[in-house]
Scaffold this motif. Sequence first.
Motif, short mmCIF file in Angstrom:
data_model
loop_
_atom_site.label_atom_id
_atom_site.label_comp_id
_atom_site.label_asym_id
_atom_site.label_seq_id
_atom_site.Cartn_x
_atom_site.Cartn_y
_atom_site.Cartn_z
N ALA A 69 0.81 -1.21 0.00
CA ALA A 69 0.00 0.00 0.00
C ALA A 69 0.85 1.27 0.00
CB ALA A 69 -0.94 -0.01 1.21
N LYS A 70 2.00 1.25 0.68
CA LYS A 70 2.81 2.46 0.83
C LYS A 70 3.74 2.71 -0.34
CE LYS A 70 3.00 2.80 5.90
NZ LYS A 70 3.91 2.81 7.07
N HIS A 71 4.36 1.64 -0.87
CA HIS A 71 5.50 1.84 -1.76
C HIS A 71 5.32 1.28 -3.17
CE1 HIS A 71 7.50 2.98 1.94
NE2 HIS A 71 7.35 1.76 2.44
N SER A 72 4.48 0.29 -3.37
CA SER A 72 4.52 -0.42 -4.64
C SER A 72 3.74 0.25 -5.76
CB SER A 72 3.98 -1.84 -4.45
OG SER A 72 2.57 -1.81 -4.22
N GLY A 73 2.67 0.98 -5.42
CA GLY A 73 1.80 1.52 -6.45
C GLY A 73 1.04 0.44 -7.18
N ALA A 74 0.83 -0.72 -6.52
CA ALA A 74 0.18 -1.85 -7.18
C ALA A 74 -1.32 -1.63 -7.29
CB ALA A 74 0.46 -3.13 -6.40
N GLN A 75 -1.91 -2.28 -8.28
CA GLN A 75 -3.35 -2.24 -8.48
C GLN A 75 -4.04 -3.46 -7.87
OE1 GLN A 75 -4.82 0.47 -9.90
NE2 GLN A 75 -2.71 1.30 -9.93
N CYS B 248 -3.16 -7.32 -5.44
CA CYS B 248 -2.22 -8.13 -4.64
C CYS B 248 -2.85 -9.50 -4.39
CB CYS B 248 -1.91 -7.43 -3.33
SG CYS B 248 -0.75 -8.32 -2.27
N GLN B 249 -2.02 -10.50 -4.36
CA GLN B 249 -2.49 -11.87 -4.10
C GLN B 249 -1.75 -12.44 -2.90
OE1 GLN B 249 -1.52 -15.05 -6.88
NE2 GLN B 249 -3.61 -15.82 -6.73
N VAL B 250 -2.53 -13.02 -1.97
CA VAL B 250 -1.98 -13.68 -0.79
C VAL B 250 -2.37 -15.15 -0.86
CG1 VAL B 250 -1.98 -13.83 1.72
CG2 VAL B 250 -2.08 -11.59 0.61
N ARG B 251 -1.38 -16.04 -0.80
CA ARG B 251 -1.63 -17.48 -0.94
C ARG B 251 -0.92 -18.24 0.17
NH1 ARG B 251 -0.33 -17.75 -5.67
NH2 ARG B 251 1.81 -18.54 -5.56
N THR C 88 2.89 -16.81 0.43
CA THR C 88 3.29 -16.05 -0.75
C THR C 88 2.44 -14.79 -0.84
OG1 THR C 88 3.85 -18.09 -1.91
CG2 THR C 88 3.65 -16.11 -3.24
N VAL C 89 3.09 -13.65 -0.95
CA VAL C 89 2.41 -12.36 -1.16
C VAL C 89 3.00 -11.76 -2.43
CG1 VAL C 89 1.83 -10.11 -0.22
CG2 VAL C 89 2.13 -12.06 1.33
N GLU C 90 2.16 -11.53 -3.44
CA GLU C 90 2.62 -11.08 -4.75
C GLU C 90 1.78 -9.90 -5.22
OE1 GLU C 90 3.87 -13.20 -8.99
OE2 GLU C 90 2.73 -14.29 -7.47
N ASP C 91 2.45 -8.89 -5.77
CA ASP C 91 1.72 -7.72 -6.29
C ASP C 91 2.22 -7.39 -7.69
OD1 ASP C 91 3.84 -5.55 -6.31
OD2 ASP C 91 3.94 -6.10 -4.19
N ASP C 92 1.50 -6.48 -8.36
CA ASP C 92 1.85 -6.06 -9.71
C ASP C 92 2.39 -4.63 -9.73
OD1 ASP C 92 -0.45 -4.76 -9.02
OD2 ASP C 92 -1.58 -5.27 -10.83
N GLY C 93 3.11 -4.27 -8.67
CA GLY C 93 3.59 -2.90 -8.52
C GLY C 93 4.91 -2.64 -9.21
N ALA C 94 5.59 -1.61 -8.70
CA ALA C 94 6.81 -1.12 -9.35
C ALA C 94 8.03 -1.97 -9.03
CB ALA C 94 7.08 0.32 -8.91
N GLY C 95 7.98 -2.83 -8.02
CA GLY C 95 9.13 -3.65 -7.67
C GLY C 95 10.19 -2.84 -6.94
N PRO D 80 12.05 -7.52 -9.22
CA PRO D 80 12.74 -6.76 -10.29
C PRO D 80 12.06 -5.42 -10.54
CG PRO D 80 11.36 -8.50 -11.22
CD PRO D 80 11.34 -8.69 -9.73
N ALA D 81 12.84 -4.45 -10.95
CA ALA D 81 12.29 -3.12 -11.20
C ALA D 81 11.21 -3.19 -12.28
CB ALA D 81 13.40 -2.16 -11.63
N GLY D 82 10.03 -2.70 -11.94
CA GLY D 82 8.92 -2.69 -12.88
C GLY D 82 8.23 -4.02 -13.04
N GLY D 83 8.66 -5.04 -12.32
CA GLY D 83 8.09 -6.38 -12.50
C GLY D 83 7.30 -6.89 -11.32
N GLY D 84 6.93 -6.01 -10.39
CA GLY D 84 6.18 -6.47 -9.23
C GLY D 84 7.09 -7.09 -8.18
#
Length: 430
Positions: free
Chosen positions: A359-365, A367-370, A381-388, A417-421
């Motif tokens: 919520a603070k840093h990624s700018g993701a739209q 997020c998945q928690v598994r 596993t916590v995965e997002d589609d943010g800025a990395g 990775p940068a730009g890869g979540g």
Amino acid sequence: MTTTITPRRSGIFRQLAVDTQYVLLGFPLGIVTVVLFLVGFGLGVGLSVTVLGFPILVATLFQARGFATVERARIGPVLRTRLPHPYYKKPDPDDGFWRKMLVPLSDGQSWLDLLHGILRFIPSTIAFAFVLTWWVGALGGVTTILWDWSIPRPPDNKDLNELIGLGSGDDVRILLYTGIGAVFALTLVPVVRGAAQLEAQFARALLNGVNELRERVAEAEAGRDAARAQREAAVSAEATALRRLERDIHDGPQQRLVRLAMDLGRADLQFESDPQAARATVAEALAQTRETLDELRALSRGIAPPILVDRGLRAALTALAGRSPVPVDLDLPKTDDRLAEHVETTTYFVVAEALTNVAKHSGAQECQVRLQRSAYGLLVTVEDDGAGGASLAKGHGLTGLMDRVKAAGGEMTVTSPAGGGTRLTAILPA
């Protein structure tokens, strides 16, 4: 019944064959090695005053290594285990000829191999005598009726058994020999097994004893290092959590309480001169009180969320996802079985901290928690589609979370990775 007994019997007979061939072959090998190594060792020591003695000793040690390798392969089926190849000293590629020549002479395992080759004839001879005696006694005794007729006897031979009416001497002798053979046959398996174990355990003690002791010491040291690292991680995680709690209290509720005290003091002064302004100040103080209570509740959730204690991890994570400003897709196990308390608490903090960072840093739209349970433990596993760009390097916010996971006996990795979540993965014992 037959299908369950037959494999067991076949296994016993197979082991009997393995033990028998091991002992019968070990006896001539023992004679060969004791002669070969005593001669080589004697020549090497005797000629050590000259240059020729060292090459002879080295050659003898290498021969001992070769016979030891063969013996380790032979021991495996007897002990029903595979013995690893021990460590031998090796010369450096840059060493000179004589230095390379002297390296085997300083290797303790090579001398143990030589000692085994010299002394192995003692257990080999004992085992060989027992195995050969029991096999001859068993086979010869139970087959007495087949070969007793071939033994020549005087035609008028009448022994004491015939004279006193016990029957013919041949019948009694065959019965006696057959009974003795049956005793040998019934005790054949344990005797052969014991003889093979005697010879094999003696070889194992000399050929792999030091190596096994070294491995146990290494495992103990690794366990000690892991325990120390886990303890240090627990201390670090606790210190980080306390510092964060102190900072949050100082920056949030403490500042609000100071302002609340100032507002109430100002309202007290305003009641006589300006009651309307005093009421507005009190209303503002009430709003500050509610905000302070909300912040304290949020802090208490970070310490020990009541829903986690009362209703379990599934309900706590569902509530956590519902409060996240970023939409969260939860994939949780269907079962509601409770895990160990420290595992549930650590899992909750992993997800909570990860969602906070999203919520603070990624700018993701999204997020998945598994969560997945397996024989290895609980995989989070916590995965997002943010800025990395997230990192576990010291000084980053995830370092304290990694310490908390290590303190619980788990491991955590971050791929970002940068730009890869960002993908955060933690494995916890469960």
